[in-house]
Scaffold this active site. Sequence first.
Site, PDB file in Angstrom:
ATOM      1  N   GLY A   5       0.530  -1.108   0.164  1.00 46.89           N
ATOM      2  CA  GLY A   5      -0.272   0.252  -0.269  1.00 46.89           C
ATOM      3  C   GLY A   5       1.198   1.217   0.181  1.00 46.89           C
ATOM      4  CG  ASN A  51      -2.980  -1.831  -1.873  1.00 46.18           C
ATOM      5  OD1 ASN A  51      -3.185  -0.723  -2.311  1.00 46.18           O
ATOM      6  ND2 ASN A  51      -1.465  -1.894  -2.783  1.00 46.18           N
ATOM      7  CB  SER A  54      -2.549  -5.225  -2.463  1.00 47.02           C
ATOM      8  OG  SER A  54      -1.938  -6.105  -2.064  1.00 47.02           O
ATOM      9  N   GLY A 275       4.906  -5.880  -1.618  1.00 42.90           N
ATOM     10  CA  GLY A 275       5.524  -5.416  -0.592  1.00 42.90           C
ATOM     11  C   GLY A 275       5.079  -5.710   1.178  1.00 42.90           C
TER      12      GLY A 275
END
Length: 520
Positions: A5, A51, A54, A275
């Site tokens: 995010g 997020n 994502s 991430g």
Amino acid sequence: SGESGAGKTESTKLLLQHIMNLCKGNSQLEQQILQVNPLLEAFGNAQTVMNDNSSRFGKYIQLHFQKNIVRGAKLSEYLLEKSRVVQQDTGERNFHIFYYMFAGLSLEEKQMYGLLDPSLYRYISGRFGTQDVAQRWKHKYQEVCNALDMVGFQEQEQVDMQAILAGVLSLGNVTFEPEESHGSVKVSEASRGWLKAAAVNMDVLSQLVFCVPCSPWSPSVSCCCSLCADARDSIAKVAYGRVFGWIVCKINELLAENVDPEVELREIGILDIFGFENFAVNRFEQLCINLANEQLQHFFNHHIFQLEQAAYKEEELPWETITFNNNEPILNLLLAKPLGLLSLLDEQSAFPQATDKMFVDKLNSSFKGNLHFQPGRGRVLGFSIIHYAGKVQYTAGGFLEKNRDTLPANVRGLFINSITPLLSFSLQDIAHRALTVLWLAGLLIFLCPRQHSLMVLMERMYSANPHFVRCIKPNSQKEPGVVDSQVVLLQLRYNGLLETIRIRRDGFSWRPSFEEFAER
């Protein structure tokens, strides 16, 4: 790189636009490179608690240049989170494309694909959205259709693709029950309609109930029902992964350079990786994602601190060594052989009778006293790892099964004999092998035969001149225009950016060659 995010994918798109703007070359090719993003995001992205868009896969984009004009591009994808197809946690969604289809298909098209009300489907957990959200999804669906046309998918191929996706959803509603007369298992009466709907779209599914033999170690009917459900989910995951891989192949066909093979092309590569993640519940997928981030952090440390300071020392410059958080001990915990976490996982996965509890017990005994490992507490089977970005508690349930990533032999046969071209592929193409880990101070990947070689990727990264784009997440609430200083500071610290700023300030960040210097 950066947390989930933090803006990695958006930054990648902006970087691509910037490079294309500088090229001023083949405008059609440049537009095609930019237009594949809606397709990749629809099939490879999903909403998570961290997020709303994502990336659930990693991608490496290679741009090939001749005299500063882009001549072609190639996309490599890896570690698609196929488990999301069959399971999502609270506050999360399946891949975007399923929701786009429900919002964008006409009533007649839904009838053709056998799609009913979205609230009925287990694989999307009955969650849809508001009218405004549905309208936005409808617009996104049109973007996907335009991108499919642009990439070169024929009309029948698009029909096959959406039929498979509809079949996957119907398959998720198939359940199993005991067969009283034979002591075996059958498709439940209540879900025969779903099996028929799935089989109409995916001919391989009609024989599902015959695919899974009962385990010789646990031959109970309930165990057989569970095995059948696992096989059902395996088929869904493989089918979806096949569709995603097909899209990437078609994109690469479209973007391939049309130049003399003897012409030397220069390259800019962009690595957009998922991430670092730390959810309320963290599973095998989060471990894989976080390990990849650990390896990227090590790659960053190697270039920014170790090589940089070694160069100063070699040239005998007056320099006070800058220390940094070296995450090698964490990588050793995870990747060492034969006693690293993944080696132990592979070892346990090789035994059919092994359980997740046996795996956790093995970890607890092997890593007792390790500063980066903590045994699980409470009733949930699990363990914790102190990553470079903080402590993450992992739920161990399903680790062995996901690491095996296997398909029953009969199910593989159904795919091979399928009359749908997209599903009929050779045995070697099915992602049924255990997790393959390649360590070259690099990344983690499910290495399938058609995927871009991780070894080649890492060799390119090491032979090139790397530039690192650090994306910083401003807050944890997904709110625009809000900066939480504590959230930002934490990221600056664990990423090593404070030390990076110091080495850039005190060191020699711009180093022209002697030729450049003399010319100036």
